[in-house]
Design a protein around this motif. Structure first.
Motif, mmCIF file in Angstrom:
data_model
loop_
_atom_site.group_PDB
_atom_site.id
_atom_site.type_symbol
_atom_site.label_atom_id
_atom_site.label_comp_id
_atom_site.label_asym_id
_atom_site.label_seq_id
_atom_site.Cartn_x
_atom_site.Cartn_y
_atom_site.Cartn_z
ATOM 1 N N ALA A 33 0.846 -1.169 0.074
ATOM 2 C CA ALA A 33 -0.175 0.048 0.168
ATOM 3 C C ALA A 33 1.025 1.078 -0.071
ATOM 4 O O ALA A 33 1.938 1.276 0.780
ATOM 5 C CB ALA A 33 -0.961 -0.014 1.373
ATOM 6 N N ASN A 36 1.615 7.572 2.908
ATOM 7 C CA ASN A 36 1.092 8.981 2.567
ATOM 8 C C ASN A 36 2.291 10.007 2.720
ATOM 9 O O ASN A 36 2.367 10.641 3.670
ATOM 10 C CB ASN A 36 0.093 9.293 3.877
ATOM 11 C CG ASN A 36 -0.800 10.514 3.483
ATOM 12 O OD1 ASN A 36 -0.711 11.130 2.481
ATOM 13 N ND2 ASN A 36 -1.448 10.804 4.586
ATOM 14 N N ARG A 74 -18.137 12.234 1.226
ATOM 15 C CA ARG A 74 -17.128 11.486 0.526
ATOM 16 C C ARG A 74 -16.835 12.532 -0.725
ATOM 17 O O ARG A 74 -17.805 12.820 -1.524
ATOM 18 C CB ARG A 74 -17.671 10.304 -0.006
ATOM 19 C CG ARG A 74 -17.610 9.058 1.045
ATOM 20 C CD ARG A 74 -17.952 8.052 0.309
ATOM 21 N NE ARG A 74 -19.359 7.866 -0.154
ATOM 22 C CZ ARG A 74 -19.770 7.036 -1.099
ATOM 23 N NH1 ARG A 74 -18.869 6.082 -1.557
ATOM 24 N NH2 ARG A 74 -20.774 6.932 -1.383
ATOM 25 N N PHE A 80 -8.034 8.132 -4.961
ATOM 26 C CA PHE A 80 -8.349 7.989 -3.692
ATOM 27 C C PHE A 80 -9.751 8.598 -3.390
ATOM 28 O O PHE A 80 -10.192 9.411 -4.104
ATOM 29 C CB PHE A 80 -7.199 8.280 -2.711
ATOM 30 C CG PHE A 80 -6.974 9.784 -2.682
ATOM 31 C CD1 PHE A 80 -7.864 10.994 -2.227
ATOM 32 C CD2 PHE A 80 -5.979 10.314 -3.608
ATOM 33 C CE1 PHE A 80 -7.473 12.323 -2.529
ATOM 34 C CE2 PHE A 80 -5.407 11.587 -3.761
ATOM 35 C CZ PHE A 80 -6.204 12.713 -3.217
ATOM 36 N N THR A 81 -10.567 8.056 -2.372
ATOM 37 C CA THR A 81 -11.742 8.879 -1.795
ATOM 38 C C THR A 81 -11.260 9.334 -0.473
ATOM 39 O O THR A 81 -10.817 8.685 0.453
ATOM 40 C CB THR A 81 -12.731 7.594 -1.782
ATOM 41 O OG1 THR A 81 -13.011 7.135 -3.058
ATOM 42 C CG2 THR A 81 -14.147 8.371 -1.147
ATOM 43 N N TYR A 83 -12.924 10.632 3.175
ATOM 44 C CA TYR A 83 -14.243 10.897 4.083
ATOM 45 C C TYR A 83 -13.982 12.044 5.088
ATOM 46 O O TYR A 83 -12.879 12.132 5.813
ATOM 47 C CB TYR A 83 -14.247 9.450 4.768
ATOM 48 C CG TYR A 83 -14.512 8.471 3.829
ATOM 49 C CD1 TYR A 83 -15.861 7.863 3.577
ATOM 50 C CD2 TYR A 83 -13.624 7.670 3.047
ATOM 51 C CE1 TYR A 83 -16.096 7.015 2.666
ATOM 52 C CE2 TYR A 83 -13.732 6.567 2.203
ATOM 53 C CZ TYR A 83 -15.095 6.080 1.950
ATOM 54 O OH TYR A 83 -15.551 5.198 1.229
ATOM 55 N N ASN A 91 -10.750 9.869 7.144
ATOM 56 C CA ASN A 91 -10.163 8.805 6.395
ATOM 57 C C ASN A 91 -9.689 9.024 4.836
ATOM 58 O O ASN A 91 -10.718 9.845 4.475
ATOM 59 C CB ASN A 91 -10.734 7.659 6.917
ATOM 60 C CG ASN A 91 -9.879 6.301 6.646
ATOM 61 O OD1 ASN A 91 -8.608 6.297 6.266
ATOM 62 N ND2 ASN A 91 -10.324 5.264 6.544
ATOM 63 N N THR A 92 -8.652 8.489 4.402
ATOM 64 C CA THR A 92 -8.568 8.482 2.979
ATOM 65 C C THR A 92 -8.263 7.007 2.719
ATOM 66 O O THR A 92 -7.571 6.421 3.180
ATOM 67 C CB THR A 92 -7.255 9.562 2.657
ATOM 68 O OG1 THR A 92 -7.696 10.887 3.147
ATOM 69 C CG2 THR A 92 -7.233 9.499 1.136
ATOM 70 N N VAL A 93 -9.205 6.689 1.619
ATOM 71 C CA VAL A 93 -8.836 5.394 1.198
ATOM 72 C C VAL A 93 -8.394 5.205 -0.521
ATOM 73 O O VAL A 93 -9.022 5.876 -1.319
ATOM 74 C CB VAL A 93 -10.214 4.421 1.149
ATOM 75 C CG1 VAL A 93 -10.143 3.252 0.667
ATOM 76 C CG2 VAL A 93 -10.692 4.651 2.476
ATOM 77 N N HIS A 95 -7.703 3.787 -3.901
ATOM 78 C CA HIS A 95 -8.452 2.745 -4.868
ATOM 79 C C HIS A 95 -7.371 1.802 -5.174
ATOM 80 O O HIS A 95 -6.137 2.058 -5.440
ATOM 81 C CB HIS A 95 -8.885 3.686 -5.860
ATOM 82 C CG HIS A 95 -9.759 4.936 -5.867
ATOM 83 N ND1 HIS A 95 -10.084 5.697 -6.794
ATOM 84 C CD2 HIS A 95 -10.463 5.101 -4.689
ATOM 85 C CE1 HIS A 95 -11.140 6.478 -5.914
ATOM 86 N NE2 HIS A 95 -11.380 6.131 -4.888
ATOM 87 N N ARG A 96 -7.870 0.707 -5.440
ATOM 88 C CA ARG A 96 -7.235 -0.488 -5.722
ATOM 89 C C ARG A 96 -7.386 -0.847 -7.243
ATOM 90 O O ARG A 96 -8.473 -0.941 -7.633
ATOM 91 C CB ARG A 96 -7.197 -1.560 -5.124
ATOM 92 C CG ARG A 96 -6.713 -1.282 -3.296
ATOM 93 C CD ARG A 96 -5.419 -1.725 -3.445
ATOM 94 N NE ARG A 96 -4.836 -1.333 -2.086
ATOM 95 C CZ ARG A 96 -3.815 -1.565 -1.515
ATOM 96 N NH1 ARG A 96 -2.771 -2.178 -2.331
ATOM 97 N NH2 ARG A 96 -3.541 -1.238 -0.317
#
Length: 96
Positions: A33, A36, A74, A80-81, A83, A91-93, A95-96
């Protein structure tokens, strides 16, 4: 009598043993992953405001309306997304 009860216990346990299973955790996938940081995918950090995120990353490709209480919003960017709870990043997720 005692050997028969032991035999029954062993037979009972051996009949349920095939039902047990385990999942494999892929540690390599987790370590891949992006960080940051400048070395990985740079993305918003928890605590940043919506204004700070917009100033640093520009307008998102999609802004989804808030849901729930407290309001969770969102913002979707290409990689990335983000929140938000109220005006702050929670949070930041990636994308895969």
């Amino acid at each position: 009598m005692k050997p028969i009860s032991t035999l029954l216990l062993v037979a009972a346990l051996s009949s349920i043993a095939p039902l047990a299973s385990a999942d494999v955790l892929l540690i390599d996938a987790i370590s891949e992953a992006p960080a940051n940081s400048g070395d990985g995918l740079l993305r918003p950090r928890p605590g940043q405001t919506m204004d700070a995120v917009r100033a640093q990353f520009g307008s998102p490709s999609e802004e989804l309306p808030w849901v729930g209480e407290p309001p969770i919003t969102r913002w979707v960017y290409p990689g990335f997304t983000v929140y938000f709870e109220n005006e702050f990043v929670i949070n930041t997720v990636v994308h895969r």
